[in-house]
Design a protein around this motif. Sequence first.
Motif, PDB file in Angstrom:
ATOM      1  N   ALA A 155      46.834  44.509  38.256  1.00 56.20           N
ATOM      2  CA  ALA A 155      45.995  43.314  38.203  1.00 56.20           C
ATOM      3  C   ALA A 155      45.641  42.827  39.601  1.00 56.20           C
ATOM      4  O   ALA A 155      44.564  42.298  39.826  1.00 56.20           O
ATOM      5  CB  ALA A 155      46.723  42.215  37.430  1.00 56.20           C
ATOM      6  N   GLU A 194      40.213  47.339  31.170  1.00 54.17           N
ATOM      7  CA  GLU A 194      40.571  48.726  31.432  1.00 54.17           C
ATOM      8  C   GLU A 194      40.818  49.001  32.918  1.00 54.17           C
ATOM      9  O   GLU A 194      41.641  49.843  33.282  1.00 54.17           O
ATOM     10  CB  GLU A 194      39.425  49.613  30.922  1.00 54.17           C
ATOM     11  CG  GLU A 194      39.710  51.082  30.879  1.00 54.17           C
ATOM     12  CD  GLU A 194      38.404  51.890  30.781  1.00 54.17           C
ATOM     13  OE1 GLU A 194      38.434  52.949  30.144  1.00 54.17           O
ATOM     14  OE2 GLU A 194      37.364  51.458  31.359  1.00 54.17           O
ATOM     15  N   SER A 195      40.121  48.256  33.791  1.00 55.20           N
ATOM     16  CA  SER A 195      40.279  48.432  35.230  1.00 55.20           C
ATOM     17  C   SER A 195      41.353  47.526  35.815  1.00 55.20           C
ATOM     18  O   SER A 195      41.486  47.429  37.039  1.00 55.20           O
ATOM     19  CB  SER A 195      38.947  48.144  35.938  1.00 55.20           C
ATOM     20  OG  SER A 195      37.938  49.013  35.476  1.00 55.20           O
ATOM     21  N   GLY A 196      42.096  46.836  34.975  1.00 52.59           N
ATOM     22  CA  GLY A 196      43.172  45.980  35.451  1.00 52.59           C
ATOM     23  C   GLY A 196      42.722  44.587  35.850  1.00 52.59           C
ATOM     24  O   GLY A 196      43.557  43.759  36.235  1.00 52.59           O
ATOM     25  N   ASP A 197      41.447  44.329  35.763  1.00 55.18           N
ATOM     26  CA  ASP A 197      40.907  43.021  36.144  1.00 55.18           C
ATOM     27  C   ASP A 197      41.362  41.965  35.134  1.00 55.18           C
ATOM     28  O   ASP A 197      41.257  42.173  33.926  1.00 55.18           O
ATOM     29  CB  ASP A 197      39.366  43.104  36.139  1.00 55.18           C
ATOM     30  CG  ASP A 197      38.754  42.216  37.200  1.00 55.18           C
ATOM     31  OD1 ASP A 197      39.470  41.742  38.105  1.00 55.18           O
ATOM     32  OD2 ASP A 197      37.534  41.996  37.132  1.00 55.18           O
ATOM     33  N   VAL A 198      41.833  40.842  35.661  1.00 56.04           N
ATOM     34  CA  VAL A 198      42.317  39.782  34.783  1.00 56.04           C
ATOM     35  C   VAL A 198      41.135  39.080  34.122  1.00 56.04           C
ATOM     36  O   VAL A 198      40.235  38.582  34.803  1.00 56.04           O
ATOM     37  CB  VAL A 198      43.162  38.758  35.575  1.00 56.04           C
ATOM     38  CG1 VAL A 198      43.417  37.500  34.753  1.00 56.04           C
ATOM     39  CG2 VAL A 198      44.470  39.387  36.007  1.00 56.04           C
ATOM     40  N   VAL A 233      44.224  41.880  30.685  1.00 52.04           N
ATOM     41  CA  VAL A 233      43.439  42.617  31.672  1.00 52.04           C
ATOM     42  C   VAL A 233      42.497  43.582  30.962  1.00 52.04           C
ATOM     43  O   VAL A 233      42.745  43.984  29.827  1.00 52.04           O
ATOM     44  CB  VAL A 233      44.355  43.420  32.632  1.00 52.04           C
ATOM     45  CG1 VAL A 233      45.245  42.476  33.447  1.00 52.04           C
ATOM     46  CG2 VAL A 233      45.190  44.443  31.897  1.00 52.04           C
ATOM     47  N   VAL A 250      45.433  37.784  42.162  1.00 51.75           N
ATOM     48  CA  VAL A 250      44.715  38.837  41.429  1.00 51.75           C
ATOM     49  C   VAL A 250      43.219  38.846  41.762  1.00 51.75           C
ATOM     50  O   VAL A 250      42.445  39.580  41.141  1.00 51.75           O
ATOM     51  CB  VAL A 250      44.926  38.734  39.893  1.00 51.75           C
ATOM     52  CG1 VAL A 250      46.406  38.900  39.557  1.00 51.75           C
ATOM     53  CG2 VAL A 250      44.379  37.429  39.333  1.00 51.75           C
ATOM     54  N   GLY A 251      42.826  37.999  42.710  1.00 52.63           N
ATOM     55  CA  GLY A 251      41.424  38.009  43.132  1.00 52.63           C
ATOM     56  C   GLY A 251      40.490  37.333  42.148  1.00 52.63           C
ATOM     57  O   GLY A 251      39.312  37.680  42.063  1.00 52.63           O
ATOM     58  N   GLN A 264      42.731  32.113  49.311  1.00 52.59           N
ATOM     59  CA  GLN A 264      43.724  33.114  48.929  1.00 52.59           C
ATOM     60  C   GLN A 264      44.832  33.204  49.977  1.00 52.59           C
ATOM     61  O   GLN A 264      46.007  33.368  49.653  1.00 52.59           O
ATOM     62  CB  GLN A 264      43.058  34.484  48.778  1.00 52.59           C
ATOM     63  CG  GLN A 264      42.203  34.606  47.524  1.00 52.59           C
ATOM     64  CD  GLN A 264      41.504  35.954  47.465  1.00 52.59           C
ATOM     65  OE1 GLN A 264      40.549  36.194  48.201  1.00 52.59           O
ATOM     66  NE2 GLN A 264      41.980  36.828  46.611  1.00 52.59           N
ATOM     67  N   ILE A 314      46.076  49.912  35.375  1.00 52.79           N
ATOM     68  CA  ILE A 314      45.621  49.623  36.736  1.00 52.79           C
ATOM     69  C   ILE A 314      46.156  48.246  37.134  1.00 52.79           C
ATOM     70  O   ILE A 314      46.085  47.314  36.338  1.00 52.79           O
ATOM     71  CB  ILE A 314      44.077  49.643  36.806  1.00 52.79           C
ATOM     72  CG1 ILE A 314      43.520  50.967  36.247  1.00 52.79           C
ATOM     73  CG2 ILE A 314      43.590  49.406  38.231  1.00 52.79           C
ATOM     74  CD1 ILE A 314      43.938  52.208  36.984  1.00 52.79           C
ATOM     75  N   VAL A 366      48.871  37.496  31.378  1.00 47.36           N
ATOM     76  CA  VAL A 366      47.432  37.738  31.525  1.00 47.36           C
ATOM     77  C   VAL A 366      46.964  38.844  30.585  1.00 47.36           C
ATOM     78  O   VAL A 366      47.724  39.723  30.198  1.00 47.36           O
ATOM     79  CB  VAL A 366      47.054  38.136  32.986  1.00 47.36           C
ATOM     80  CG1 VAL A 366      47.335  36.990  33.963  1.00 47.36           C
ATOM     81  CG2 VAL A 366      47.755  39.416  33.427  1.00 47.36           C
ATOM     82  N   ARG A 413      39.528  49.182  42.129  1.00 48.89           N
ATOM     83  CA  ARG A 413      40.180  49.370  40.832  1.00 48.89           C
ATOM     84  C   ARG A 413      39.427  50.376  39.951  1.00 48.89           C
ATOM     85  O   ARG A 413      40.053  51.059  39.135  1.00 48.89           O
ATOM     86  CB  ARG A 413      40.381  48.047  40.115  1.00 48.89           C
ATOM     87  CG  ARG A 413      39.159  47.169  39.971  1.00 48.89           C
ATOM     88  CD  ARG A 413      39.460  45.897  39.136  1.00 48.89           C
ATOM     89  NE  ARG A 413      40.231  44.882  39.807  1.00 48.89           N
ATOM     90  CZ  ARG A 413      41.518  44.640  39.601  1.00 48.89           C
ATOM     91  NH1 ARG A 413      42.183  45.345  38.696  1.00 48.89           N
ATOM     92  NH2 ARG A 413      42.151  43.701  40.249  1.00 48.89           N
TER      93      ARG A 413
END
Lengths: 190, 190, 190, 190
Positions: free
Chosen positions: D104, B48-52, B46, B184-185, C179, D102, B44, D83
């Motif tokens: 994922a 800066e906030s780790g969000d994929v 991501v 990962v939401g 989920q 951070i 993946v 996050r």
Amino acid sequence: MTETAEFPDPDFGDKTRPVGWLTPTQMDEVRGLMPLVYVDAVPVRVDESGDVVQIGLLLRATESGHMMRALVSGRVMYHERVRDALLRHIEKDLGPMALPSIPASPQPFTVAEYFPTPGVTSYVDERHHAVSLAYIVPVRGDCSPQQNNLEFTWLTPEEACTPQNLAQMQGGQDVLLKQALAHVGRLPDM
Amino acid sequence: MTETAEFPDPDFGDKTRPVGWLTPTQMDEVRGLMPLVYVDAVPVRVDESGDVVQIGLLLRATESGHMMRALVSGRVMYHERVRDALLRHIEKDLGPMALPSIPASPQPFTVAEYFPTPGVTSYVDERHHAVSLAYIVPVRGDCSPQQNNLEFTWLTPEEACTPQNLAQMQGGQDVLLKQALAHVGRLPDM
Amino acid sequence: MTETAEFPDPDFGDKTRPVGWLTPTQMDEVRGLMPLVYVDAVPVRVDESGDVVQIGLLLRATESGHMMRALVSGRVMYHERVRDALLRHIEKDLGPMALPSIPASPQPFTVAEYFPTPGVTSYVDERHHAVSLAYIVPVRGDCSPQQNNLEFTWLTPEEACTPQNLAQMQGGQDVLLKQALAHVGRLPDM
Amino acid sequence: MTETAEFPDPDFGDKTRPVGWLTPTQMDEVRGLMPLVYVDAVPVRVDESGDVVQIGLLLRATESGHMMRALVSGRVMYHERVRDALLRHIEKDLGPMALPSIPASPQPFTVAEYFPTPGVTSYVDERHHAVSLAYIVPVRGDCSPQQNNLEFTWLTPEEACTPQNLAQMQGGQDVLLKQALAHVGRLPDM
């Protein structure tokens, strides 16, 4: 790690051996070629809120005659699901009345990698390389030691983590026990 | 599931075969005896906030000439740690400049059990029974398809979950991809 | 998200209000200041091997008279443990005979962040910002809808994931349900 | 637990206070009414295979003048994602060049419930009840202590778990540190 009896019944002939069971010769060959899939189960008693109040440990004698404490542990066989292997090993060690709650999710709390060589990870098994999926398993019923287990004892997290008790565990299962307690939020102040 | 090349170099002789590599004959024998340990990696990107923001999928041709999309996947060898197998397979498929962030924890987000028989679980592999530890792996560097991969493509979660794309995945990897996105939401509204 | 009744009994006076319960005025004030701590529980029926066979959903009428399906959900109160809040909300919605198995580990399968503004995450709650720890909760006993719930229904994963059923869920709980199913390895082929 | 500076700048007036920041009076009121949402971050250095080689701890002086070690910790604000709160607190404590990864997935490795009363859980915070989502956060960049932190030190798992070091941690963060190490498979033999 539990000495998995590959042949529970000495009269168990080759013809009727179920899928997944290996002959000792096959087992020896395979052990040197690739990692085995294992499961480790940490039997626990929980209260109404799910809080762990006790951990169950097996007592058995080693070949050299020492007493050791162990978690429920064993191999996943060919064409066997991980959750069925968990159930089978718990019933094998704790008896048919244990009433284990096998986890709904296949996500283990950790993966314990037992290497034949010490020092690669925290876990060792001289016999082979095993990758073991470790689960917390609440048990509601009556447990009675089966096979080569002399005793099955319920200990509080504090009792389980005394140096005396931890010293009786082998192959890094003392580390795995502490990881299980950390995961359920019950690691004693050591 | 990635067609793991057990012999990257045809001139690679038996004497110098590193620990863990098996001959085709050994591999065939073992495959019918016990489950193999596998890893599945979902590459993946991501923010800066780790969000994929993107998922990476391999494109390759099947033996019958069809195009398929695949996750990074492969066997854990004898005396190899799971995290080293993850790194090895990612570098094997995405090249040496991928800069993957192998997870600090051995806890997989799920365990995918590939059975030779369809219907036991969501995952199938005709060749063998494999128990695969599945991880999300953020990748920061440049990825270039290696070996028998024709392409490596970054897709948004929405693009990855189109029926067209999911239909190109085999052995239940479409399910595994959705499980990864759920974890990962970022499971799209389907 | 469950309409948590902050006052189950209208005659419940201020003096005897237990620690953690807030007056409507206090609740309104706090809601605009900071995120609330919530729990979401996905009630499931499991077989002997822990495999999820059914998911339990509540049916209730919205203020506008529509029917909606919901997970068990509610606020964690001041000086209340997460596991006690889980137990309380399950008993509140499913009755005292539900016999839930509250998870031994505090690790949720995901964290659902309900924002008052749509689009920040997959979850929305117009009333407030809530950070909800989501757990799978196996339930062994008899469930009977309580309070403003009209019905409690057990559905197979396939039934739960029909577009019709998912469309009846609000605030992103359809995503949370998927989920949960992904986490237990039972996400249907959609 | 990190003394979260609600007002980094004393001249920071009410008019320009961003959404989510509370006045000291508001904060005091809310603290007695409901649990706060917190995050705890365990900064780690990992090697190429993701294995944790060092843990980062902050050093600061308590009000009574004692030295204490701490994890990165702080409140999640109104309308802030978990996050984003993690990123904000890490940058607040370790500086803008820390380059944290951070996670994922929003799934924390544990949930630490800090109660104002000792003995309810392993964690205590006299100021309030906080429910803290705890994450392992690999950090690649240069860390420099910010604000009221005197020092930021990288320790091996063995160094971090010496009785001397653990005794310098407050509110149960020594337990949380051991849980983090257990989760990544690096709990030292104690």
